[in-house]
Scaffold this active site. Sequence first.
Site, PDB file in Angstrom:
ATOM      1  N   TYR A 287       0.852  -1.191   0.000  1.00 45.99           N
ATOM      2  CA  TYR A 287       0.000   0.000   0.000  1.00 45.99           C
ATOM      3  C   TYR A 287       0.889   1.243   0.000  1.00 45.99           C
ATOM      4  O   TYR A 287       1.774   1.385   0.840  1.00 45.99           O
ATOM      5  CB  TYR A 287      -0.905  -0.033   1.232  1.00 45.99           C
ATOM      6  CG  TYR A 287      -1.789   1.176   1.440  1.00 45.99           C
ATOM      7  CD1 TYR A 287      -2.238   1.949   0.377  1.00 45.99           C
ATOM      8  CD2 TYR A 287      -2.207   1.543   2.722  1.00 45.99           C
ATOM      9  CE1 TYR A 287      -3.061   3.037   0.576  1.00 45.99           C
ATOM     10  CE2 TYR A 287      -3.031   2.629   2.934  1.00 45.99           C
ATOM     11  CZ  TYR A 287      -3.456   3.375   1.861  1.00 45.99           C
ATOM     12  OH  TYR A 287      -4.267   4.469   2.073  1.00 45.99           O
ATOM     13  N   CYS A 288       0.657   2.134  -0.966  1.00 45.09           N
ATOM     14  CA  CYS A 288       1.383   3.405  -1.067  1.00 45.09           C
ATOM     15  C   CYS A 288       2.879   3.123  -1.183  1.00 45.09           C
ATOM     16  O   CYS A 288       3.301   2.331  -2.022  1.00 45.09           O
ATOM     17  CB  CYS A 288       1.031   4.301   0.118  1.00 45.09           C
ATOM     18  SG  CYS A 288       1.712   5.977   0.027  1.00 45.09           S
ATOM     19  N   LEU A 289       3.722   3.727  -0.347  1.00 44.94           N
ATOM     20  CA  LEU A 289       5.156   3.467  -0.410  1.00 44.94           C
ATOM     21  C   LEU A 289       5.454   1.998  -0.144  1.00 44.94           C
ATOM     22  O   LEU A 289       6.414   1.444  -0.696  1.00 44.94           O
ATOM     23  CB  LEU A 289       5.891   4.358   0.600  1.00 44.94           C
ATOM     24  CG  LEU A 289       7.402   4.181   0.727  1.00 44.94           C
ATOM     25  CD1 LEU A 289       8.092   4.258  -0.625  1.00 44.94           C
ATOM     26  CD2 LEU A 289       7.974   5.216   1.686  1.00 44.94           C
ATOM     27  N   GLY A 291       3.808  -0.347  -1.351  1.00 45.77           N
ATOM     28  CA  GLY A 291       3.664  -0.971  -2.657  1.00 45.77           C
ATOM     29  C   GLY A 291       4.917  -0.817  -3.503  1.00 45.77           C
ATOM     30  O   GLY A 291       5.289  -1.734  -4.255  1.00 45.77           O
TER      31      GLY A 291
END
Length: 560
Positions: A287-289, A291
């Site tokens: 998720y987000c960073l 990811g």
Amino acid sequence: MRSDSLDDAVLATLARLTAGLSPSSMIQAMTAWWTSLACSPAEQSRCMTVTFQLMLDHWEGRDREPTDTRFSDRRWHGWPWLTMARTHETATQWWEQVTRIDGMPDHAREQMSFYARQWLDLLAPSNLLATNPHALGKAMETLGGSLHQGWLLALEDLREAATADPTPKDMALTPGAKLATTPGQVVLRNHLVELIQYAPTTSKVQAAPVFIVPSCIMKYYILDLSPHNSMVRWLVDQGHTVFMVSWRNPDAADAHLTFDDYVRQGVLEPLALIHALCRQPVHLVGYCLGGTFAAVAAAALAREHPPQPVTPLAGLTLMAAETDFSEPGEMGVLIDEAQVKMLEAMMGSQGFLSGRQMAGSFQFLHARDLVWARRTQRWLLGEETAGNDLMAWNADVTRLPATMHSQYLRRMYLDNALANGRYRFEGRPVNLRDIRAPLFVVGTEKDHVSPWRSVFKIHQLADVPIRFVLTNGGHNAGIVSEPGHAHRHYRWGDTASDGARPTPEQWLQQATACEGSWWLAWSDWLTQRATGPEVAPRHPDSSAGLGAAPGHYVHVRYAD
């Protein structure tokens, strides 16, 4: 003192006075705008035409109700308040058009438009008591009670800003109390993460476990909020064995931790343990960073060769996560060489980017909603904002180590090294085209951190089947989209590994629209890629004595 050390000291001091914004970057954007306008008679003529047209529209529509939600209260619809509101809207429209001059560098054009919006939001008549009829009307209706309450709330906010007390306001909304309450055990602890394995709730579970890597920019429990909107709890109830990392909140001694350290200790080490525990390929989720970390880890795994152990992946899910940073949206407005150099000087003096400094950057990006609207509600109207789980999580800020954050900004945002095939993990090149696991990728319609068209660029970087989902909402609310939540909808579409890679617009035309939560489609996708029949539930082992969820790292806070 060396000249570069002196420069860094000056920049670090200046950064504290400018909230981390680089005056050099701002001046360069203003200079590019002014010189481009001065050297272009055609653009000067266009700006004059825009000015006269907007003046005419303003005069003809002087009695028209404003469309800006800040002026939606009925009191704004009378004189002189309507004139103020309409004038502000016209000024906003004018700046939107005259800051975009042909011939300007794209980055400078985006900066000028952004800075103009920030300035106009600062000058909005709704921000001052004397020019806000809603606040004045409420003060008269309450005989000054709203102003007294607003004064108390303003003092509370100023006191909180001065003391930087990390203690949560509402102790009931803390991890382990009403938040992050999904039962589980810490099964691994290293210098950077605690790995939590969650207790099963079903009689059988899917063979392939799910391993979630949240962003280290904030605490992990965005995906384990209250029980009714916890992604982790929901996945467990669907029969998935779920693991998730909780990132350690770093201190000054961690200044030299690198981006590769985060990938190795935060993704690859836990992933190897999960594979050893479950003996099945793993669904890796970022998720987000987190990811971006997961994508680098997946590419690194694809290049591993014996005698190094290989952890097979059943699938890779990227939620609001960028792998191509060429069009990063509003985040990119604040990232250029001058800005990064100032941040590096500031981080070098303290060893990290503090949680407050990180939060200040996000507040600046969305000052209208996160600063001015909040102050208007609290200070002018005397209305205290009701706390909820998402707000409590948002206030629970974390630090980022100086070296890791510098590498992230330079390698990803400035160099776009991962997308261009130039990223080196632990000294060896990695390429996203080496990934062989199918991809499930989620973008959100109103994401200002990871714009969905930027997330969509993974289609051009990976040669595997991709299911792309576009859900309504923003960077957080679009992901935390539990079934049963009202007004949720999404679109999805598949791209075969050997199929033509669509543009975002082509994908939109072909995508299938669905009502409800995208979690349901994701759980089905995970189940369809089963690596074997269902197995007996896997209960976390507590014999290591590392403690129960939510663990220790999540409780570490700093007064900065």
